[in-house]
Design a protein around this motif. Sequence first.
Motif, short mmCIF file in Angstrom:
data_model
loop_
_atom_site.label_atom_id
_atom_site.label_comp_id
_atom_site.label_asym_id
_atom_site.label_seq_id
_atom_site.Cartn_x
_atom_site.Cartn_y
_atom_site.Cartn_z
N ASN A 124 -5.48 0.43 -2.37
CA ASN A 124 -6.07 0.72 -1.28
C ASN A 124 -6.20 -0.01 0.22
O ASN A 124 -7.07 -0.02 0.89
CB ASN A 124 -7.92 0.48 -1.70
CG ASN A 124 -8.11 1.33 -3.00
OD1 ASN A 124 -8.10 2.42 -2.75
ND2 ASN A 124 -8.74 0.56 -3.89
N SER A 125 -5.08 -0.32 0.34
CA SER A 125 -4.53 -0.96 1.65
C SER A 125 -3.30 -0.70 2.19
O SER A 125 -2.50 -0.65 1.32
CB SER A 125 -4.77 -2.49 1.46
OG SER A 125 -4.26 -3.02 2.70
N ASP A 126 -3.15 -0.18 3.39
CA ASP A 126 -1.95 0.09 4.11
C ASP A 126 -1.60 -1.27 5.05
O ASP A 126 -0.51 -1.11 5.85
CB ASP A 126 -2.14 1.29 4.85
CG ASP A 126 -2.11 2.59 4.09
OD1 ASP A 126 -1.49 2.66 3.08
OD2 ASP A 126 -2.93 3.40 4.58
N GLU A 127 -2.07 -2.12 4.87
CA GLU A 127 -1.83 -3.59 5.56
C GLU A 127 -0.34 -4.05 5.38
O GLU A 127 0.28 -4.18 4.32
CB GLU A 127 -2.65 -4.81 5.19
CG GLU A 127 -4.04 -4.56 5.77
CD GLU A 127 -4.99 -5.72 5.46
OE1 GLU A 127 -4.59 -6.65 5.38
OE2 GLU A 127 -6.33 -5.41 4.88
N TYR A 128 0.17 -4.41 6.29
CA TYR A 128 1.46 -5.09 6.32
C TYR A 128 1.38 -6.41 5.23
O TYR A 128 0.56 -6.98 5.30
CB TYR A 128 2.00 -5.68 7.65
CG TYR A 128 3.43 -6.23 7.59
CD1 TYR A 128 4.61 -5.50 7.38
CD2 TYR A 128 3.65 -7.76 7.44
CE1 TYR A 128 5.58 -6.03 7.59
CE2 TYR A 128 4.75 -8.41 7.60
CZ TYR A 128 5.82 -7.50 7.46
OH TYR A 128 7.04 -7.99 7.24
N GLY A 129 2.27 -6.57 4.41
CA GLY A 129 2.25 -7.48 3.47
C GLY A 129 1.48 -7.30 2.23
O GLY A 129 1.59 -7.71 1.14
N LYS A 130 0.94 -6.16 2.17
CA LYS A 130 0.35 -5.58 0.84
C LYS A 130 1.07 -4.32 0.27
O LYS A 130 0.50 -3.66 -0.53
CB LYS A 130 -1.28 -5.23 1.00
CG LYS A 130 -1.92 -6.73 1.45
CD LYS A 130 -3.63 -6.42 1.26
CE LYS A 130 -4.20 -7.63 1.48
NZ LYS A 130 -5.70 -7.34 1.64
#
Length: 203
Positions: A124-130
């Motif tokens: 559920n996340s498109d954040e960098y590092g995830k």
Amino acid sequence: MKLKIIGILILQFLLFSCSGTISTVKKEYKLSDSGELKSNWSINSNEWIRKNDTLIGNGGPSHWGVLMSKKQLPKNYEINFKVNMTKESLFEVMLNSDKENYIRTYLYQIDQNIVIGKGVYHKNSDEYGKRGGPTLFKKNLELQNNKWYTIKIKVQNNQLFFSVDNKTALECSLEKSNLSQKGKLGFLTNGEVKIIDLSIKTL
């Protein structure tokens, strides 16, 4: 005697249908054998579809398109298929996906490499590092769009073998590289990709 035979057949059917793995010792999973993609895979139809016997994935730089199997991979297995990256630069096979961790085996056009790495993917996340992760092993290979590549991946006795077109290959020990030793299979793209002739068998 007939009742005994019928009972054995029913038991075998139940074992196959209730199996927790995507293939069994006596059965090889093939995409063309699958009546419905939904029965074996967790699918978002905006990201992955099946057209005839072709899997077509769509993603983007900010949101990767992911397709994940519902069942575990066997301990020892072989995966074979052909892939065509029709748009963008990244196609990834997610091996032994367990919770957020998985093994990255992928083709990367920007660096012109095939790669084995340690991956993380938060649904559920498109954040960098995830999503994504560090490279552990790589080898140069000229890659381009609109070209079919033959992929073979084998995991046996905790050894991973990954080859493209039977000419460029990487190998490593799952244990020594601290990589996931069990989990599910997934596919990931940051553009458009096509997959045909997919087969997964237990070794």
